[in-house]
Design an enzyme around this catalytic site. Structure first.
Site, PDB file in Angstrom:
ATOM      1  N   SER A 185     -11.213 -26.420   2.824  1.00 40.26           N
ATOM      2  CA  SER A 185     -11.453 -26.789   4.226  1.00 40.26           C
ATOM      3  C   SER A 185     -12.870 -26.465   4.656  1.00 40.26           C
ATOM      4  CB  SER A 185     -10.457 -26.083   5.148  1.00 40.26           C
ATOM      5  OG  SER A 185      -9.148 -26.513   4.885  1.00 40.26           O
ATOM      6  N   SER A 187      -8.997 -21.771  -1.837  1.00 40.93           N
ATOM      7  CA  SER A 187     -10.123 -21.982  -2.757  1.00 40.93           C
ATOM      8  C   SER A 187     -11.401 -22.360  -2.028  1.00 40.93           C
ATOM      9  CB  SER A 187      -9.762 -23.065  -3.784  1.00 40.93           C
ATOM     10  OG  SER A 187      -9.511 -24.294  -3.134  1.00 40.93           O
ATOM     11  N   GLY A 188     -11.333 -22.583  -0.708  1.00 41.01           N
ATOM     12  CA  GLY A 188     -12.514 -22.943   0.069  1.00 41.01           C
ATOM     13  C   GLY A 188     -12.610 -24.423   0.385  1.00 41.01           C
ATOM     14  N   ASP A 197      -7.305 -32.944   7.076  1.00 44.15           N
ATOM     15  CA  ASP A 197      -6.869 -31.677   6.496  1.00 44.15           C
ATOM     16  C   ASP A 197      -5.417 -31.420   6.883  1.00 44.15           C
ATOM     17  OD1 ASP A 197      -6.891 -29.235   5.214  1.00 44.15           O
ATOM     18  OD2 ASP A 197      -8.408 -28.333   6.495  1.00 44.15           O
ATOM     19  N   THR A 238      -3.242 -32.537  10.140  1.00 44.69           N
ATOM     20  CA  THR A 238      -1.948 -33.136   9.809  1.00 44.69           C
ATOM     21  C   THR A 238      -0.805 -32.129   9.863  1.00 44.69           C
ATOM     22  OG1 THR A 238      -2.246 -32.731   7.453  1.00 44.69           O
ATOM     23  CG2 THR A 238      -3.042 -34.855   8.319  1.00 44.69           C
ATOM     24  N   HIS A 241      -8.680 -21.770  12.637  1.00 43.94           N
ATOM     25  CA  HIS A 241      -9.384 -22.951  12.121  1.00 43.94           C
ATOM     26  C   HIS A 241     -10.140 -23.651  13.250  1.00 43.94           C
ATOM     27  CE1 HIS A 241      -8.205 -24.226   7.887  1.00 43.94           C
ATOM     28  NE2 HIS A 241      -7.637 -23.043   8.024  1.00 43.94           N
ATOM     29  N   GLY A 248      -8.129 -28.540  -4.775  1.00 45.19           N
ATOM     30  CA  GLY A 248      -8.172 -27.189  -5.331  1.00 45.19           C
ATOM     31  C   GLY A 248      -6.926 -26.431  -4.949  1.00 45.19           C
TER      32      GLY A 248
END
Length: 178
Positions: free
Chosen positions: A16, A13-14, A80, A35, A50, A9
């Protein structure tokens, strides 16, 4: 047998959050493979938020390039993200960005990424890859950005072809593609 899920996405956009939610539904103690290379203080703060959101039940692994160093057999793993991983991979292979007019560096990076992906996902685990759809906008005026958009698109197609499930996130809403 491994299971591969791709969540794609646009920015914010959500993706993760969806990946983390899915991982927690599948495992009490999932793994998060970050990463990202931390460039500056703003990005460092983003990473901190996060990590805080995820909480202590997560095993965190920071790996900028060589995902296959990690055997995560039997685990549920969020990776991610593919975009930052490809950036790191490209610049590790080509410290000086690819000169305009040459494409071999991109193809070398793509082949290396495919091999690394296949080696990493050869272990029996559930892999949830987060990636970006950077090619949905206009065409960049920057030659390196255009080449990277090609690399990202080709790698997304490769992962999607191997994935058991593909989800497109749009404004926080998951849309099942595959």
């Amino acid at each position: 047998m491994s299971r591969i899920i791709l969540i794609t996405g646009g920015q914010r956009s959500g993706k993760s959050e969806k990946a983390e939610q899915m991982a927690l539904e599948m495992s009490e103690y999932p793994v998060y493979v970050a990463t990202a290379h931390v460039w500056d203080d703003e990005f460092r703060e983003r990473v901190r938020r996060h990590q805080e959101r995820r909480g202590p039940q997560w095993t965190n692994i920071e790996e900028e390039v060589y995902l296959s160093r990690h055997d995560l057999s039997g685990r549920v793993v969020v990776i991610d993200c593919v975009t930052l991983w490809l950036t790191n991979l490209l610049f590790s292979l080509t410290p000086n960005p690819i000169p305009v007019g040459e494409g071999s560096g991109i193809m070398d990076a793509l082949e290396t990424a495919k091999r690394e992906f296949d080696t990493f996902t050869s272990h029996d685990a559930t892999y949830i890859f987060v990636t970006n759809e950077i090619g949905l906008g206009g065409v960049s005026e920057n030659a390196l950005q255009r080449k990277f958009t090609d690399l990202q698109g080709w790698m997304n197609q490769f992962i999607a072809s191997k994935a058991d499930e593909v989800i497109l996130m749009v404004s926080g809403i998951p849309m099942k593609i595959k």
